[in-house]
Design a protein around this motif. Structure first.
Motif, mmCIF file in Angstrom:
data_model
loop_
_atom_site.group_PDB
_atom_site.id
_atom_site.type_symbol
_atom_site.label_atom_id
_atom_site.label_comp_id
_atom_site.label_asym_id
_atom_site.label_seq_id
_atom_site.Cartn_x
_atom_site.Cartn_y
_atom_site.Cartn_z
ATOM 1 N N HIS A 211 81.411 -39.677 -14.600
ATOM 2 C CA HIS A 211 82.192 -40.900 -14.725
ATOM 3 C C HIS A 211 83.657 -40.538 -14.986
ATOM 4 C CE1 HIS A 211 81.328 -39.940 -18.946
ATOM 5 N NE2 HIS A 211 82.431 -40.604 -19.227
ATOM 6 N N CYS A 212 84.533 -41.464 -14.729
ATOM 7 C CA CYS A 212 85.961 -41.232 -14.891
ATOM 8 C C CYS A 212 86.342 -41.424 -16.356
ATOM 9 C CB CYS A 212 86.753 -42.187 -13.995
ATOM 10 S SG CYS A 212 88.528 -41.885 -14.006
ATOM 11 N N GLN A 213 86.725 -40.343 -17.011
ATOM 12 C CA GLN A 213 87.133 -40.391 -18.413
ATOM 13 C C GLN A 213 88.654 -40.358 -18.508
ATOM 14 O OE1 GLN A 213 85.319 -40.612 -21.453
ATOM 15 N NE2 GLN A 213 87.438 -41.016 -22.062
ATOM 16 N N TYR A 214 89.202 -41.263 -19.320
ATOM 17 C CA TYR A 214 90.647 -41.302 -19.536
ATOM 18 C C TYR A 214 90.992 -40.614 -20.854
ATOM 19 C CZ TYR A 214 90.763 -44.674 -15.736
ATOM 20 O OH TYR A 214 90.625 -45.291 -14.515
ATOM 21 N N TYR A 215 92.258 -40.170 -20.966
ATOM 22 C CA TYR A 215 92.683 -39.407 -22.137
ATOM 23 C C TYR A 215 94.042 -39.865 -22.666
ATOM 24 C CZ TYR A 215 89.135 -36.203 -20.337
ATOM 25 O OH TYR A 215 87.968 -35.665 -19.862
ATOM 26 N N ARG A 216 94.192 -39.664 -23.964
ATOM 27 C CA ARG A 216 95.494 -39.800 -24.621
ATOM 28 C C ARG A 216 95.929 -38.402 -25.026
ATOM 29 N NH1 ARG A 216 94.064 -42.857 -28.601
ATOM 30 N NH2 ARG A 216 94.737 -44.844 -27.683
ATOM 31 N N THR A 217 97.190 -38.062 -24.767
ATOM 32 C CA THR A 217 97.688 -36.734 -25.118
ATOM 33 C C THR A 217 98.392 -36.767 -26.473
ATOM 34 O OG1 THR A 217 99.786 -37.083 -23.956
ATOM 35 C CG2 THR A 217 97.990 -36.065 -22.704
ATOM 36 N N HIS A 218 98.235 -35.679 -27.211
ATOM 37 C CA HIS A 218 98.933 -35.480 -28.482
ATOM 38 C C HIS A 218 99.620 -34.126 -28.428
ATOM 39 C CE1 HIS A 218 96.783 -38.859 -30.377
ATOM 40 N NE2 HIS A 218 95.701 -38.382 -29.781
ATOM 41 N N PRO A 219 100.863 -34.026 -28.882
ATOM 42 C CA PRO A 219 101.537 -32.718 -28.901
ATOM 43 C C PRO A 219 100.752 -31.699 -29.713
ATOM 44 C CG PRO A 219 103.097 -34.497 -29.332
ATOM 45 C CD PRO A 219 101.736 -35.117 -29.363
ATOM 46 N N TYR A 220 100.854 -30.457 -29.327
ATOM 47 C CA TYR A 220 100.117 -29.406 -30.019
ATOM 48 C C TYR A 220 100.460 -29.370 -31.501
ATOM 49 C CZ TYR A 220 98.383 -24.791 -31.268
ATOM 50 O OH TYR A 220 97.720 -23.760 -31.880
ATOM 51 N N THR A 221 101.707 -29.645 -31.824
ATOM 52 C CA THR A 221 102.160 -29.553 -33.215
ATOM 53 C C THR A 221 101.702 -30.718 -34.084
ATOM 54 O OG1 THR A 221 104.250 -30.594 -32.531
ATOM 55 C CG2 THR A 221 104.192 -28.175 -32.631
ATOM 56 N N ASP A 222 101.075 -31.727 -33.497
ATOM 57 C CA ASP A 222 100.638 -32.885 -34.280
ATOM 58 C C ASP A 222 99.367 -32.616 -35.081
ATOM 59 O OD1 ASP A 222 102.745 -34.351 -33.394
ATOM 60 O OD2 ASP A 222 101.574 -35.970 -32.498
ATOM 61 N N PHE A 223 98.651 -31.535 -34.748
ATOM 62 C CA PHE A 223 97.369 -31.274 -35.401
ATOM 63 C C PHE A 223 97.303 -29.852 -35.923
ATOM 64 C CE2 PHE A 223 96.491 -34.766 -32.521
ATOM 65 C CZ PHE A 223 95.701 -35.607 -33.287
ATOM 66 N N THR A 224 96.457 -29.672 -36.895
ATOM 67 C CA THR A 224 96.189 -28.335 -37.410
ATOM 68 C C THR A 224 94.709 -28.036 -37.270
ATOM 69 O OG1 THR A 224 95.896 -29.244 -39.641
ATOM 70 C CG2 THR A 224 98.080 -28.390 -39.073
ATOM 71 N N VAL A 225 94.413 -26.945 -36.591
ATOM 72 C CA VAL A 225 93.051 -26.454 -36.473
ATOM 73 C C VAL A 225 93.138 -24.944 -36.561
ATOM 74 C CG1 VAL A 225 91.000 -26.291 -35.022
ATOM 75 C CG2 VAL A 225 92.341 -28.385 -35.029
#
Length: 266
Positions: A211-225
């Motif tokens: 199925h067609c999945q849509y995405y929201r992008t977040h800058p790499y610097t917005d998260f910590t993992v």
């Protein structure tokens, strides 16, 4: 009389061969190239070349699309301009269709699970931004403590690397994306009126999980993992976190009748 009949038959065959339309040649090639392919299976190098050679030579005239069609007139004042889709054909192995985007029309970031996709810009100028997954696992990431961030708390995201971020103006060569590389998640933004001829192998199929999945992008610097640290020589601008979202509100892709050269399906 026998010799005359043979000569006449040869002439008829040559005439029929000359009358085969470009879109029919494309369909015939797809039927053979995708015949032994399935989800996640990439066509052979010869098959890919065969399809790209046909697509690279195609123009809007080959599919009966004109730049003055009403589909390219923007009527909406808010949200996404309406996009029109012309369905040419679809079978279990592949589908062929044309997206008609008015100026500022957007096909938001979406995926093509287990597919090989050929996209030929028939006319216009379009910006394409595309990503590939960095790995196969989703991660729970936490946004950094900054009140300016739009996301707070744990969010299920997945790391992706930028593959394409460029403007394309017709005439240009066909772009190809593959099941796991080549920019499988992409976004189209029409800078002018655009027509895009798409070949998908295999096509989307909800029952089969494509199925067609849509995405929201977040800058790499917005998260910590902790486990998602980049090598020192990598540019963080080339990475983003992708979050699954529902179909964007206001996105309208409407089907319309294809009136170009007919395809004889076999």
């Amino acid at each position: 009389m026998g010799m005359e009949k043979v000569t006449s038959d040869r002439k008829k065959r040559r005439m029929r061969q000359k009358k085969v339309s470009a879109v029919q040649k494309l369909y015939d090639a797809c039927s053979e190239v995708f015949a032994n392919c399935g989800p996640g299976v990439i066509p052979s190098a010869d098959g890919i070349k065969r399809l790209t050679d046909i697509l690279n030579d195609m123009t809007e005239l080959d599919v009966g699309v004109r730049r003055n069609m009403p589909y390219f007139k923007v009527k909406e004042t808010e949200g996404f301009p309406k996009i029109t889709y012309l369905h040419l054909c679809e079978c279990e192995n592949f589908s062929i269709g044309i997206f008609l985007l008015p100026p500022s029309g957007v096909l938001p970031l979406h995926n093509h699970p287990q597919m090989t996709v050929f996209s030929k810009l028939l006319f216009g100028t379009m910006h394409i931004k595309a990503y590939d997954w960095v790995d196969d696992a989703a991660s729970m990431a936490t946004s950094k403590a900054d009140s300016s961030k739009a996301v707070a708390g744990p969010v299920s995201v997945r790391l992706a690397k930028l593959n394409v971020n460029s403007d394309f103006t017709a005439p240009c060569n066909t772009t190809i994306l593959y099941p796991t590389h080549g920019g499988n998640m992409h976004c189209f933004t029409a800078l002018t009126a655009c027509a895009v001829l798409d070949v998908l192998g295999p096509p989307y199929c909800d029952p089969d999980g494509r199925h067609c999945q849509y995405y929201r992008t977040h800058p790499y610097t917005d998260f910590t993992v902790d486990e998602k640290k980049l090598p020192d020589d990598e540019k963080i601008e080339n990475y983003a976190w992708l979050e699954d979202i529902d179909k964007p509100a206001g996105l309208s892709v409407v089907g319309a009748l294809y009136n170009g050269p007919k395809i004889i399906e076999k």
